[in-house]
Design a protein around this motif. Structure first.
Motif, PDB file in Angstrom:
ATOM      1  N   ASN A 166      48.377 -37.181 -20.774  1.00 52.37           N
ATOM      2  CA  ASN A 166      47.405 -36.737 -22.005  1.00 52.37           C
ATOM      3  C   ASN A 166      48.152 -35.649 -22.922  1.00 52.37           C
ATOM      4  O   ASN A 166      47.883 -35.563 -24.093  1.00 52.37           O
ATOM      5  CB  ASN A 166      46.071 -36.206 -21.625  1.00 52.37           C
ATOM      6  N   ALA A 167      49.069 -35.004 -22.205  1.00 54.08           N
ATOM      7  CA  ALA A 167      49.905 -33.883 -22.908  1.00 54.08           C
ATOM      8  C   ALA A 167      51.082 -34.494 -23.699  1.00 54.08           C
ATOM      9  O   ALA A 167      51.657 -33.615 -24.417  1.00 54.08           O
ATOM     10  CB  ALA A 167      49.978 -32.608 -22.210  1.00 54.08           C
ATOM     11  N   LEU A 168      51.522 -35.668 -23.233  1.00 53.63           N
ATOM     12  CA  LEU A 168      52.997 -36.024 -23.659  1.00 53.63           C
ATOM     13  C   LEU A 168      53.002 -36.024 -25.098  1.00 53.63           C
ATOM     14  O   LEU A 168      54.299 -35.664 -25.427  1.00 53.63           O
ATOM     15  CB  LEU A 168      53.303 -37.416 -22.905  1.00 53.63           C
ATOM     16  N   PHE A 169      52.351 -36.441 -25.880  1.00 58.63           N
ATOM     17  CA  PHE A 169      52.388 -36.687 -27.230  1.00 58.63           C
ATOM     18  C   PHE A 169      52.840 -35.383 -27.817  1.00 58.63           C
ATOM     19  O   PHE A 169      53.593 -35.096 -28.524  1.00 58.63           O
ATOM     20  CB  PHE A 169      51.264 -37.330 -27.891  1.00 58.63           C
ATOM     21  N   PHE A 200      56.336 -34.083 -26.510  1.00 54.15           N
ATOM     22  CA  PHE A 200      57.300 -34.663 -27.344  1.00 54.15           C
ATOM     23  C   PHE A 200      57.579 -34.076 -28.787  1.00 54.15           C
ATOM     24  O   PHE A 200      58.532 -34.103 -29.271  1.00 54.15           O
ATOM     25  CB  PHE A 200      57.091 -36.183 -27.421  1.00 54.15           C
ATOM     26  N   GLY A 201      56.531 -33.879 -29.357  1.00 55.69           N
ATOM     27  CA  GLY A 201      56.544 -33.230 -30.610  1.00 55.69           C
ATOM     28  C   GLY A 201      57.195 -31.788 -30.709  1.00 55.69           C
ATOM     29  O   GLY A 201      57.928 -31.594 -31.498  1.00 55.69           O
ATOM     30  N   GLY A 248      61.914 -39.878 -31.541  1.00 56.94           N
ATOM     31  CA  GLY A 248      60.592 -40.584 -31.948  1.00 56.94           C
ATOM     32  C   GLY A 248      60.324 -41.677 -31.613  1.00 56.94           C
ATOM     33  O   GLY A 248      59.252 -42.180 -31.091  1.00 56.94           O
ATOM     34  N   ARG A 249      61.243 -42.449 -31.298  1.00 62.38           N
ATOM     35  CA  ARG A 249      61.432 -43.915 -30.519  1.00 62.38           C
ATOM     36  C   ARG A 249      61.025 -43.694 -29.127  1.00 62.38           C
ATOM     37  O   ARG A 249      60.228 -44.540 -28.640  1.00 62.38           O
ATOM     38  CB  ARG A 249      62.502 -44.896 -30.621  1.00 62.38           C
ATOM     39  N   TYR A 257      57.639 -45.298 -27.075  1.00 60.63           N
ATOM     40  CA  TYR A 257      57.167 -45.974 -26.040  1.00 60.63           C
ATOM     41  C   TYR A 257      56.970 -45.527 -24.577  1.00 60.63           C
ATOM     42  O   TYR A 257      56.617 -45.908 -23.682  1.00 60.63           O
ATOM     43  CB  TYR A 257      58.795 -46.719 -25.633  1.00 60.63           C
ATOM     44  N   LEU A 258      57.305 -43.986 -24.577  1.00 61.89           N
ATOM     45  CA  LEU A 258      56.945 -43.297 -22.976  1.00 61.89           C
ATOM     46  C   LEU A 258      55.371 -42.776 -23.164  1.00 61.89           C
ATOM     47  O   LEU A 258      54.905 -42.686 -22.226  1.00 61.89           O
ATOM     48  CB  LEU A 258      57.787 -42.051 -22.754  1.00 61.89           C
ATOM     49  N   VAL A 259      55.082 -42.591 -24.155  1.00 62.71           N
ATOM     50  CA  VAL A 259      53.659 -41.930 -24.129  1.00 62.71           C
ATOM     51  C   VAL A 259      52.427 -43.075 -24.307  1.00 62.71           C
ATOM     52  O   VAL A 259      52.669 -43.922 -24.722  1.00 62.71           O
ATOM     53  CB  VAL A 259      53.313 -41.253 -25.497  1.00 62.71           C
ATOM     54  N   PRO A 260      51.546 -43.118 -23.193  1.00 59.64           N
ATOM     55  CA  PRO A 260      50.668 -44.082 -22.809  1.00 59.64           C
ATOM     56  C   PRO A 260      49.962 -44.575 -24.176  1.00 59.64           C
ATOM     57  O   PRO A 260      49.725 -43.660 -24.783  1.00 59.64           O
ATOM     58  CB  PRO A 260      49.665 -43.687 -21.947  1.00 59.64           C
ATOM     59  N   ARG A 261      49.799 -45.841 -23.933  1.00 58.33           N
ATOM     60  CA  ARG A 261      48.926 -46.291 -25.200  1.00 58.33           C
ATOM     61  C   ARG A 261      47.463 -46.052 -25.110  1.00 58.33           C
ATOM     62  O   ARG A 261      46.908 -45.656 -24.134  1.00 58.33           O
ATOM     63  CB  ARG A 261      48.820 -48.019 -25.110  1.00 58.33           C
ATOM     64  N   GLY A 262      46.882 -45.573 -26.274  1.00 63.14           N
ATOM     65  CA  GLY A 262      45.698 -44.953 -25.964  1.00 63.14           C
ATOM     66  C   GLY A 262      45.670 -43.478 -26.278  1.00 63.14           C
ATOM     67  O   GLY A 262      44.663 -42.749 -26.838  1.00 63.14           O
TER      68      GLY A 262
END
Length: 213
Positions: free
Chosen positions: A132-135, A138-139, A198-199, A203-208
């Motif tokens: 849940n913290a990946l997005f 990555f930022g 960004g790519r 692809y690595l951050v879970p959908r949703g």
């Protein structure tokens, strides 16, 4: 003017490789250091001291990068090693801060539900908090690497090479095409780095969890 800039293409390729090498080393070390530190500071045991410790890491952005490189040069000498150390210090904070913020922002009900299902603290971290913290994490990595690419030209001043050689030599010689060759290449490299990360984020951050998907 474009033809004059392209006349430096061999230098751009050679020095660009040095530039990428510096960014890869400093960025990789910042990621390997920043992610664990941010994760540790997000734990309840560090709730009272986390902000104070983050301010220590904030010194890397408060102190000018050139000053950090000069200080590292006095300790480690001239060349690639002090340059990597200086760039690492200058780019560390966004990764630590975003890792800390991302893990802290995971909703408490999600963690409570996971514990109610019988998950251990380690399982809650790896299966609930981290995804849940990946997005946000990555930022921080994108910001850190962009900073690293943009400040790496300063490494030329302490003997590490890179595209800064074209920029600063062009300024010293009043050679505008040479200076632009280094500056434009650095800008394009920063844009490319941000795009590639960004790519990976996409692809690595879970959908949703990823608002980009």
């Amino acid at each position: 003017m474009p033809a004059e800039i392209l006349s430096y293409r061999e230098d751009i390729i050679f020095l660009g490789r040095q530039h990428i090498e510096l960014v890869c080393w400093a960025g990789s070390l910042a990621i390997l250091t920043g992610l664990p530190v941010g994760a540790i500071l997000s734990r309840p045991a560090f709730r009272r001291t986390s902000e104070f410790i983050l301010q220590i890491f904030n010194l890397g952005t408060t102190i000018p990068t050139l000053a950090i490189l000069a200080l590292s040069m006095t300790i480690l000498g001239i060349g690639i090693v002090p340059s990597i150390f200086g760039l690492w210090a200058a780019t560390l904070l966004p990764i630590v801060r975003n890792t800390f913020t991302g893990l802290r922002s995971v909703p408490a009900p999600l963690k409570e539900a996971a514990r109610g299902m019988g998950m251990t603290a380690s399982q809650v971290f790896w299966r609930v908090e981290l995804p849940n913290a990946l997005f946000i994490i990555f930022g921080g990595i994108r910001t850190a690497l962009a900073i690293c690419v943009g400040t790496a030209p300063l490494a030329f001043l302490i003997g590490a090479g890179g595209l800064g050689e074209l920029i600063f030599t062009g300024i010293a010689l009043y050679d505008l095409p040479m200076m632009l060759a280094g500056a434009i290449s650095t800008a394009l490299l920063a844009v490319l780095t941000d795009f590639l990360v960004g790519r990976l984020q996409y692809y690595l951050v879970p959908r949703g969890i990823n608002p980009l998907r």
